[in-house]
Design an enzyme around this catalytic site. Structure first.
Site, PDB file in Angstrom:
ATOM      1  N   LYS A 174      11.517  20.238  -8.542  1.00 34.45           N
ATOM      2  CA  LYS A 174      11.915  20.273  -7.551  1.00 34.45           C
ATOM      3  C   LYS A 174      12.063  19.095  -6.971  1.00 34.45           C
ATOM      4  O   LYS A 174      11.089  18.103  -6.623  1.00 34.45           O
ATOM      5  CB  LYS A 174      10.929  20.964  -6.487  1.00 34.45           C
ATOM      6  CG  LYS A 174      10.739  21.385  -5.051  1.00 34.45           C
ATOM      7  CD  LYS A 174      11.912  21.183  -4.263  1.00 34.45           C
ATOM      8  CE  LYS A 174      11.543  20.530  -3.138  1.00 34.45           C
ATOM      9  NZ  LYS A 174      12.188  19.366  -2.356  1.00 34.45           N
ATOM     10  N   SER A 228       4.793  11.047  -0.337  1.00 33.25           N
ATOM     11  CA  SER A 228       4.000  10.477   0.760  1.00 33.25           C
ATOM     12  C   SER A 228       2.646  11.157   0.846  1.00 33.25           C
ATOM     13  O   SER A 228       2.473  12.224   0.104  1.00 33.25           O
ATOM     14  CB  SER A 228       4.611  11.031   2.138  1.00 33.25           C
ATOM     15  OG  SER A 228       4.804  12.230   2.262  1.00 33.25           O
ATOM     16  N   VAL A 231       2.227  14.805   2.293  1.00 32.09           N
ATOM     17  CA  VAL A 231       2.479  15.918   1.438  1.00 32.09           C
ATOM     18  C   VAL A 231       1.535  16.003   0.367  1.00 32.09           C
ATOM     19  O   VAL A 231       1.125  17.056  -0.050  1.00 32.09           O
ATOM     20  CB  VAL A 231       3.927  15.855   1.155  1.00 32.09           C
ATOM     21  CG1 VAL A 231       4.237  17.049   0.110  1.00 32.09           C
ATOM     22  CG2 VAL A 231       5.009  15.805   2.151  1.00 32.09           C
ATOM     23  N   GLU A 249       0.966  10.622  -7.141  1.00 26.41           N
ATOM     24  CA  GLU A 249       1.230   9.251  -6.736  1.00 26.41           C
ATOM     25  C   GLU A 249       1.968   9.088  -5.495  1.00 26.41           C
ATOM     26  O   GLU A 249       3.088   9.541  -5.186  1.00 26.41           O
ATOM     27  CB  GLU A 249       2.436   8.476  -7.943  1.00 26.41           C
ATOM     28  CG  GLU A 249       1.602   8.331  -9.199  1.00 26.41           C
ATOM     29  CD  GLU A 249       0.503   7.373  -9.256  1.00 26.41           C
ATOM     30  OE1 GLU A 249       0.455   6.423  -8.214  1.00 26.41           O
ATOM     31  OE2 GLU A 249      -0.352   7.390 -10.036  1.00 26.41           O
ATOM     32  N   CYS A 283       7.805   2.363  -4.219  1.00 28.54           N
ATOM     33  CA  CYS A 283       6.624   2.380  -3.922  1.00 28.54           C
ATOM     34  C   CYS A 283       5.678   1.147  -4.201  1.00 28.54           C
ATOM     35  O   CYS A 283       4.770   0.762  -3.664  1.00 28.54           O
ATOM     36  CB  CYS A 283       5.881   3.608  -4.590  1.00 28.54           C
ATOM     37  SG  CYS A 283       6.116   3.480  -6.439  1.00 28.54           S
ATOM     38  N   GLN A 330      14.761   7.785   7.951  1.00 22.61           N
ATOM     39  CA  GLN A 330      14.198   6.531   7.282  1.00 22.61           C
ATOM     40  C   GLN A 330      14.834   5.436   8.222  1.00 22.61           C
ATOM     41  O   GLN A 330      13.992   4.357   8.574  1.00 22.61           O
ATOM     42  CB  GLN A 330      14.326   6.385   5.996  1.00 22.61           C
ATOM     43  CG  GLN A 330      13.620   7.005   4.586  1.00 22.61           C
ATOM     44  CD  GLN A 330      11.948   6.642   4.889  1.00 22.61           C
ATOM     45  OE1 GLN A 330      11.259   7.530   5.287  1.00 22.61           O
ATOM     46  NE2 GLN A 330      11.743   5.291   4.822  1.00 22.61           N
ATOM     47  N   GLU A 384       2.694   2.331   5.642  1.00 23.87           N
ATOM     48  CA  GLU A 384       3.709   2.013   4.814  1.00 23.87           C
ATOM     49  C   GLU A 384       5.150   2.061   5.579  1.00 23.87           C
ATOM     50  O   GLU A 384       5.463   3.210   6.512  1.00 23.87           O
ATOM     51  CB  GLU A 384       3.795   3.101   3.575  1.00 23.87           C
ATOM     52  CG  GLU A 384       4.805   2.917   2.655  1.00 23.87           C
ATOM     53  CD  GLU A 384       4.807   3.888   1.474  1.00 23.87           C
ATOM     54  OE1 GLU A 384       4.629   5.057   1.886  1.00 23.87           O
ATOM     55  OE2 GLU A 384       4.687   3.629   0.296  1.00 23.87           O
TER      56      GLU A 384
HETATM   57  P1  NDP Z   1       7.692  13.285   0.533  1.00 20.76           P
HETATM   58  O1  NDP Z   1       6.434  13.278   0.412  1.00 20.76           O
HETATM   59  O2  NDP Z   1       8.465  13.525   1.867  1.00 20.76           O
HETATM   60  O3  NDP Z   1       8.483  14.186  -0.447  1.00 20.76           O
HETATM   61  C1  NDP Z   1       8.252  14.162  -1.705  1.00 20.76           C
HETATM   62  C2  NDP Z   1       8.791  15.522  -2.608  1.00 20.76           C
HETATM   63  O4  NDP Z   1       7.836  16.445  -2.106  1.00 20.76           O
HETATM   64  C3  NDP Z   1      10.106  15.885  -2.044  1.00 20.76           C
HETATM   65  O5  NDP Z   1      10.650  16.542  -2.989  1.00 20.76           O
HETATM   66  C4  NDP Z   1       9.645  16.867  -0.738  1.00 20.76           C
HETATM   67  O6  NDP Z   1      10.833  17.863  -0.655  1.00 20.76           O
HETATM   68  C5  NDP Z   1       8.611  17.551  -1.584  1.00 20.76           C
HETATM   69  N1  NDP Z   1       7.963  18.250  -0.383  1.00 20.76           N
HETATM   70  C6  NDP Z   1       7.663  17.997   0.846  1.00 20.76           C
HETATM   71  N2  NDP Z   1       6.913  19.012   1.367  1.00 20.76           N
HETATM   72  C7  NDP Z   1       6.356  19.625   0.605  1.00 20.76           C
HETATM   73  C8  NDP Z   1       5.506  20.836   0.136  1.00 20.76           C
HETATM   74  N3  NDP Z   1       4.788  20.963   1.465  1.00 20.76           N
HETATM   75  N4  NDP Z   1       5.208  21.373  -0.959  1.00 20.76           N
HETATM   76  C9  NDP Z   1       5.947  20.733  -1.949  1.00 20.76           C
HETATM   77  N5  NDP Z   1       6.575  20.003  -2.019  1.00 20.76           N
HETATM   78  C10 NDP Z   1       6.951  19.268  -0.864  1.00 20.76           C
HETATM   79  O7  NDP Z   1       8.300  11.628   0.174  1.00 20.76           O
HETATM   80  P2  NDP Z   1       9.711  10.981   0.095  1.00 20.76           P
HETATM   81  O8  NDP Z   1      10.639  11.711  -0.587  1.00 20.76           O
HETATM   82  O9  NDP Z   1      10.027  10.618   1.596  1.00 20.76           O
HETATM   83  O10 NDP Z   1       9.358   9.672  -0.795  1.00 20.76           O
HETATM   84  C11 NDP Z   1       8.931   8.409  -0.209  1.00 20.76           C
HETATM   85  C12 NDP Z   1       7.367   8.455  -0.428  1.00 20.76           C
HETATM   86  O11 NDP Z   1       7.353   8.394  -1.896  1.00 20.76           O
HETATM   87  C13 NDP Z   1       6.655   6.974  -0.142  1.00 20.76           C
HETATM   88  O12 NDP Z   1       5.574   7.516   0.698  1.00 20.76           O
HETATM   89  C14 NDP Z   1       6.503   6.404  -1.354  1.00 20.76           C
HETATM   90  O13 NDP Z   1       5.493   5.479  -1.361  1.00 20.76           O
HETATM   91  C15 NDP Z   1       6.180   7.409  -2.234  1.00 20.76           C
HETATM   92  N6  NDP Z   1       6.372   6.886  -3.451  1.00 20.76           N
HETATM   93  C16 NDP Z   1       5.255   6.787  -4.393  1.00 20.76           C
HETATM   94  C17 NDP Z   1       5.293   6.231  -5.591  1.00 20.76           C
HETATM   95  C18 NDP Z   1       4.355   6.007  -6.581  1.00 20.76           C
HETATM   96  O14 NDP Z   1       4.224   5.909  -7.748  1.00 20.76           O
HETATM   97  N7  NDP Z   1       2.948   5.779  -5.837  1.00 20.76           N
HETATM   98  C19 NDP Z   1       6.818   6.196  -6.266  1.00 20.76           C
HETATM   99  C20 NDP Z   1       7.998   6.609  -5.189  1.00 20.76           C
HETATM  100  C21 NDP Z   1       7.602   7.034  -4.197  1.00 20.76           C
HETATM  101  P3  NDP Z   1      12.008  17.490   0.631  1.00 20.76           P
HETATM  102  O15 NDP Z   1      12.892  16.273  -0.011  1.00 20.76           O
HETATM  103  O16 NDP Z   1      12.875  18.788   0.588  1.00 20.76           O
HETATM  104  O17 NDP Z   1      11.347  17.174   1.778  1.00 20.76           O
END
Ligand code: NDP
Length: 492
Positions: A174, A228, A231, A249, A283, A330, A384
């Site tokens: 997903k 994030s 989530v 992560e 990240c 964003q 962040e």
């Molecule tokens: P989100 O947490 O908003 O979304 C991540 C994924 O989770 C998306 O596919 C999203 O779908 C999905 N999602 C959202 N809600 C749910 C739910 N209730 N159940 C299951 N899946 C869900 O993050 P972002 O996409 O905005 O990415 C940015 C974040 O990612 C930043 O906080 C960053 O730090 C982190 N990150 C961390 C990394 C690491 O290795 N530590 C690496 C890269 C990023 P949808 O898009 O449809 O909302």
């Protein structure tokens, strides 16, 4: 216009959902790449069922055969690297050079995982008893869910899907809703590489519906999530109720510490790379520079000059250093943090504004920002931002630098600039991050090295490297007794 389709049980199927979202180029919002139908809960369930149905045969496929398919996917990515890099830039916004780098990371990870398929070894263990021994086996969980963010829409899916498949799991993928085109392309490549139907399934749809349905499905035994904290933690809690395995992560607030004996030019260049590379949407991006007073003025003067020298524009254009922010949400959030920083009393020395050039009029561009005199309690030092914004925190000495660097709920990456070996090793020992760098940026990693964070950043096993398969396998312990006799003594 193209409508992206789900990939379920080996078939490309269009969702029946009436809810849609446009896939928009963040450098030029009049450029719409396609339309995503936000899949229904029923369609998400169908993908999990397809993965369940495919599991037994995939589990029985020898690991080196599974690895060969992943190796073929790596070759196909390599052949298509330039197209994929351009698609990634058009969809997510990073510069083409950065997209090529991301592609290379994905290829490296797939190659590494393919190699690991030939050594999914356990261990043999000596027994306390004569004519007895024990050994361990690595076995797949079943269906795993890979839920990914938009900021590395090729590399992150590949570094989850490749080890999951090599380990013998079937996958429901997903991706983030804002990056569907690259997700579709990845699945096309894995299918073309020879994956049997149902082994990898793609569901496009919102996190709160399709994502929620997948991660809470009883047949999903493990969930690998990057995104994030909000989530990730919710998902962790839900999965814990049914005992499913979770790897998350999440966010970062990564510090670089610059001490008085640092090579200043190197520290400045590395901080700029870490803070503004990929538009700060990594990240592992550097978001705090913790600098000792003695060199703080010189550091600030140079980092501002460097930030101002960066060319902001369409990532597809020659000579662009910093691409756009990924989407409107964003974009607004980054600009809001610029206001918050000012209101909290930090000094905005450069950037944080929207460029007014014609070529930038239709995109989500923000000039790289440097805030000085940020204090550890300010929101821009704690939260962040996920954009090209650097906070400089001035400190008296190394001891204070360590304290300030560790004063964060997050613990992903960090770096230190000094030539003093004693302080380097103390920093490495005491810094509370899952990864740390010595005299190099907080960003960057290699496919064969474990990746991940501590504190509020990471839950579960590290991804990639020697630990990549730990999350995707169960360890089974086998006791063997070849005496043929009833056991005497040692009955505990
Ligand atoms: P989100 O947490 O908003 O979304 C991540 C994924 O989770 C998306 O596919 C999203 O779908 C999905 N999602 C959202 N809600 C749910 C739910 N209730 N159940 C299951 N899946 C869900 O993050 P972002 O996409 O905005 O990415 C940015 C974040 O990612 C930043 O906080 C960053 O730090 C982190 N990150 C961390 C990394 C690491 O290795 N530590 C690496 C890269 C990023 P949808 O898009 O449809 O909302």
């Amino acid at each position: 216009m193209q409508t992206y389709r789900n990939f379920i049980a080996g078939e490309w199927v269009e969702s029946t959902s009436g809810k849609t979202a446009e896939n928009v180029n963040p450098a030029d919002t009049s450029d719409v790449l396609g339309v995503v139908r936000l899949s229904t809960r029923g369609e998400a369930r169908r993908a999990v069922e397809a993965a369940s149905d495919a599991f037994r045969a995939w589990r029985a496929t020898p690991a080196p055969t599974r690895g060969r398919i992943v190796a073929r996917a790596a070759r196909l990515m390599e052949d298509d690297r330039e197209n994929l890099a351009r698609l990634l830039t058009r969809e997510e916004g990073k510069t083409v050079a950065e997209s090529r780098g991301e592609l290379q990371r994905a290829i490296n990870v797939a190659e590494f995982c393919a190699g690991e398929s030939r050594r999914m070894n356990g261990e043999t263990i000596q027994s306390e008893l004569p004519a007895n021994f024990a050994y361990t086996l690595r076995q797949p969980h079943g269906v795993v869910a890979c839920v990914t963010p938009w900021n590395f829409p090729v590399a992150i899916p590949v570094w989850k899907i490749a080890p999951a498949l090599v380990a013998g799991n079937t996958v429901v993928f997903k991706p983030a809703t804002v990056t569907p085109a690259t997700a579709v392309r990845i699945c096309e490549i894995f299918a073309e590489a020879g994956l049997p139907a149902g082994v990898l399934n793609l569901v496009l749809g919102s996190g709160s519906e399709a994502g929620d349905e997948i991660v809470n499905h009883a047949a999903v035994r493990a969930i690998s999530f990057t995104g994030s904290n909000g989530v990730g933690l919710k998902l962790y809690e839900q999965a814990a109720r049914r005992g499913a395995k979770v790897q998350c992560e999440m966010g970062g607030k990564n510090p670089v510490v610059v001490l008085e004996d640092a090579d200043l030019a190197l520290a400045v260049e590395s901080t700029a790379q870490g803070a503004f590379g990929s538009t700060g949407q990594r990240c592992t991006a550097t978001s705090r520079a913790v600098v000792v007073d003695e060199i703080a003025d010189a550091f600030v003067e140079r980092i501002v000059a460097r930030a101002e020298s960066l060319r902001v524009g369409d990532g597809a254009a020659e000579g662009t250093d910093v691409g756009p922010i990924v989407d409107e949400g964003q974009f607004k959030s980054v600009l809001q943090y610029i206001d918050i920083g000012r209101e909290d009393g930090a000094e905005l020395l450069c950037g944080g504004t929207v460029p007014d050039g014609d070529s930038q009029a239709k995109g989500y561009f923000v000039r790289p920002a440097v805030f000085d005199r940020v204090t550890p309690d300010m929101r821009i030092a704690r939260e962040e931002i996920f954009g090209p914004v650097l906070s400089v925190l001035r400190v008296r000495d190394f001891e204070e630098a360590l304290r300030v660097a560790n004063d964060s709920e997050y613990g992903l990456s960090s770096s230190v600039f000094t030539h003093d070996a004693a302080r380097i090793f103390r920093f490495v020992d005491e810094i509370e991050t899952g990864m740390t760098h010595v005299n190099s940026p907080t960003t960057g990693g290699e496919a064969h090295v474990p990746f991940g964070g501590s504190k509020a950043t990471g839950i579960g096993e590290r991804e990639q490297g020697s630990t990549a398969l730990d999350f995707y396998t169960e360890l089974k312990v086998v006791y063997v007794d070849y005496t043929g006799r009833k056991r005497e003594g040692n009955l505990y």
